[in-house]
Motif scaffolding. Structure first.
Motif, mmCIF file in Angstrom:
data_model
loop_
_atom_site.group_PDB
_atom_site.id
_atom_site.type_symbol
_atom_site.label_atom_id
_atom_site.label_comp_id
_atom_site.label_asym_id
_atom_site.label_seq_id
_atom_site.Cartn_x
_atom_site.Cartn_y
_atom_site.Cartn_z
ATOM 1 N N VAL A 188 0.857 -1.181 0.000
ATOM 2 C CA VAL A 188 0.000 0.000 0.000
ATOM 3 C C VAL A 188 0.897 1.235 0.000
ATOM 4 O O VAL A 188 1.756 1.390 0.864
ATOM 5 N N PHE A 189 0.679 2.104 -0.981
ATOM 6 C CA PHE A 189 1.433 3.353 -1.112
ATOM 7 C C PHE A 189 0.494 4.516 -0.803
ATOM 8 O O PHE A 189 -0.629 4.548 -1.304
ATOM 9 N N THR A 190 0.964 5.472 -0.005
ATOM 10 C CA THR A 190 0.151 6.641 0.328
ATOM 11 C C THR A 190 0.995 7.896 0.182
ATOM 12 O O THR A 190 2.101 7.977 0.720
ATOM 13 N N LEU A 191 0.469 8.868 -0.556
ATOM 14 C CA LEU A 191 1.127 10.160 -0.723
ATOM 15 C C LEU A 191 0.107 11.249 -0.410
ATOM 16 O O LEU A 191 -0.949 11.323 -1.036
ATOM 17 N N ALA A 192 0.424 12.089 0.581
ATOM 18 C CA ALA A 192 -0.471 13.171 0.979
ATOM 19 C C ALA A 192 0.271 14.496 0.900
ATOM 20 O O ALA A 192 1.440 14.589 1.269
#
Length: 231
Positions: A188-192
Motif C-alpha cells: 500500500v502506497f500513500t502520498l499526501a
C-alpha cells in the motif's frame, strides 16, 4: 431354422423406432458440433482461468503477493521532484521505518521553504508491505501507521494505471490537501500533500496552488517511486 427376418425382428422388438429423416436439413441440425469448436471453447476458458490465477492467488491463498522491496530510507528513494517543481523547493525532510513479521513500513516527510505572503507545503509518502494479512479489505477505509495520512474526507475518484487500485481524495474543509493511495497485492502506497497560505494584510488567505496540477504531480511521482521499488 431361424430365418434372417426373424433374427432382425427379435433385436428390434424392444427398441423405439428410429425417426424417419425427411430431408438433409434435419440431418444438418442433428450433426454433432465440430471438434474444433469444443477445443476453441476449452482454450478460451483455460486462458481466462490462467489470466485470473495470479489475482486469485494474491487474494485467496496464503500471504499476499509483494512485488516491492522495503526501503529503510524512503527519502532517498524519492525526492518528489515533480511535486517540488509544481509547489516550492524543499527545506527539510524527516524519515522513519520499521520492520516486523507482519508489516514493514517506511515513511518520508518533506517541508518546503516558508515564504512571506506565499504558501508552505508538507508532503508525506508512506509505503506499507503487508506480509501476512491482505490489505484489500481495509484499503481506503481505515487509518494506517500514520492516521493523519489516511484521514477519510473529501471527494474520492479512481486513478487508472497505478497498481491494482488507486484512489485520489480531493482537498476538503477537513483536510489540508489531496491524498493518493495505491493498492498492489500486499503493498500500500500513500502520498499526501498539505499546504498553508500566509495571511495577507487584509486578513484573507494567501495564494492557493492549482490542485489539479498538484494531483498530476502526485501521480507522476508515485509512478516513479513504484517503478523504483519494484523487485
Amino acid at each position: 431354422m431361424i430365418t434372417e427376418p426373424e433374427l432382425e425382428g427379435g433385436w428390434d422388438d424392444d427398441r423405439p423406432a428410429a425417426p424417419a429423416r425427411e430431408d438433409g436439413a434435419d440431418a444438418e441440425v442433428r450433426r454433432p458440433r465440430a471438434p474444433w469448436l469444443w477445443a476453441l471453447g476449452g482454450a478460451l476458458v483455460a486462458s481466462a482461468v490462467w489470466a485470473a490465477l495470479p489475482v486469485l492467488q494474491d487474494r485467496s491463498f496464503g500471504a499476499p503477493r509483494i512485488a516491492y522491496r522495503h526501503s529503510e530510507d524512503l527519502c532517498k528513494e524519492t525526492r518528489l521532484d515533480t511535486l517540488l517543481k509544481t509547489t516550492a523547493p524543499a527545506m527539510s525532510n524527516h524519515r522513519a521505518h520499521r520492520e516486523s513479521p507482519a508489516l514493514d513500513w517506511s515513511h518520508c516527510e518533506y517541508f518546503t521553504e516558508w515564504q512571506e505572503k506565499g504558501t508552505s507545503y508538507q508532503m508525506q509518502i508512506m509505503v506499507e508491505l503487508h506480509k501476512k494479512t491482505d490489505p484489500e479489505a481495509e484499503f481506503g477505509v481505515t487509518p494506517g501507521v500514520f492516521g493523519e495520512v489516511r484521514s477519510n474526507s473529501g471527494e474520492v475518484e479512481q486513478v487508472a494505471g497505478l497498481g491494482e487500485r488507486a484512489l485520489m481524495t480531493s482537498r476538503s474543509p477537513y483536510t489540508s490537501g489531496p491524498r493518493l493511495q495505491v493498492l498492489d497485492g500486499g503493498a500500500v502506497f500513500t502520498l499526501a500533500v498539505g499546504w498553508l497560505g500566509d495571511t495577507d494584510e487584509a486578513g484573507g488567505e494567501g495564494p492557493q496552488p492549482d490542485e489539479d496540477a498538484v494531483k498530476a504531480a502526485m501521480i507522476e511521482d508515485m509512478r516513479i517511486l513504484m517503478a523504483r521499488l519494484r523487485r
